[in-house]
Enzyme design. Structure first.
Site: not given
Ligand code: PRP
Length: 184
Positions: A107, A156, A169
């Protein structure tokens, strides 16, 4: 969970399960070619990357160990908390190993940037990144990503490992969550 089960919560369906697994199979072919004759250490980033690692690994002909890290970047909501820390570290030494970090989504890129810098300090023989999805318009930093499944719009999205407040998920495709669901 199938798209039809939550179709009312989605404003758009981006990818069907077949489209996602088909693209991952292509990427697995690229990985097999690039790592011919080598053994791979896959580092999956919990929790979201579970689906991507599971599907990718089963398509690989290359031997691969599967290990996991957890990094906090988001809370339960829609926006980044900006907090990054290792919640679960690797249980193996990656020095001298060929490492492939596997993510569900990039992201802002902040999670991966932090993780790659951390893992490079452990002196692997090589370190590359594979992600199922990437949002180019959300990027806040440059991360070198060798394998990308799909570039997607800055919406989103949920499904295929990606959650909203812990849900969706287990949805087997990827869709845009209707803002009405999260009060957006
Ligand atoms: C999400 C995804 C990445 C991160 C990306 O994990 O799995 O690890 O966000 O976002 P960024 O590029 O803005 O850093 P999240 O922290 O939501 O945890 P999850 O996988 O447990 O949902």
């Amino acid at each position: 969970m199938e798209i039809a089960d939550v179709r009312g919560d989605l404003s758009q369906v981006l990818f069907t399960p077949d489209e996602i697994t088909g693209r991952l199979r292509e990427l697995a072919g690229d990985v097999d070619r690039d790592y011919a004759g080598k053994d791979l250490v896959i580092v999956g980033v919990l929790n979201g990357a579970v689906m991507t690692v599971a599907d990718l690994a089963r398509d690989l002909k290359t031997h691969c160990e599967m290990h996991w890290m957890a990094i906090s970047s988001y809370g339960d909501g829609v926006t980044s908390s900006g907090v990054l820390r290792i919640l679960k570290d690797l249980t193996v030494d990656i020095e001298g190993r060929d490492v492939l970090v596997v993510e569900d989504i990039i992201d802002t890129g902040l999670t991966l940037s932090y993780l790659v810098q951390n893992l490079r300090g452990r002196q692997p023989a090589s370190l590359e990144v594979l992600t199922a999805f990437r949002k180019p318009a959300a990027a806040k930093c440059d991360v070198d990503v060798k394998y990308v499944g799909f570039d997607i719009p800055n919406d989103f999205v949920v499904g295929y490992g990606l959650d909203y407040a812990g849900k969706y998920r287990n949805l087997n495709g990827l869709g845009v969550l209707d803002p009405a669901v999260y009060g957006g």
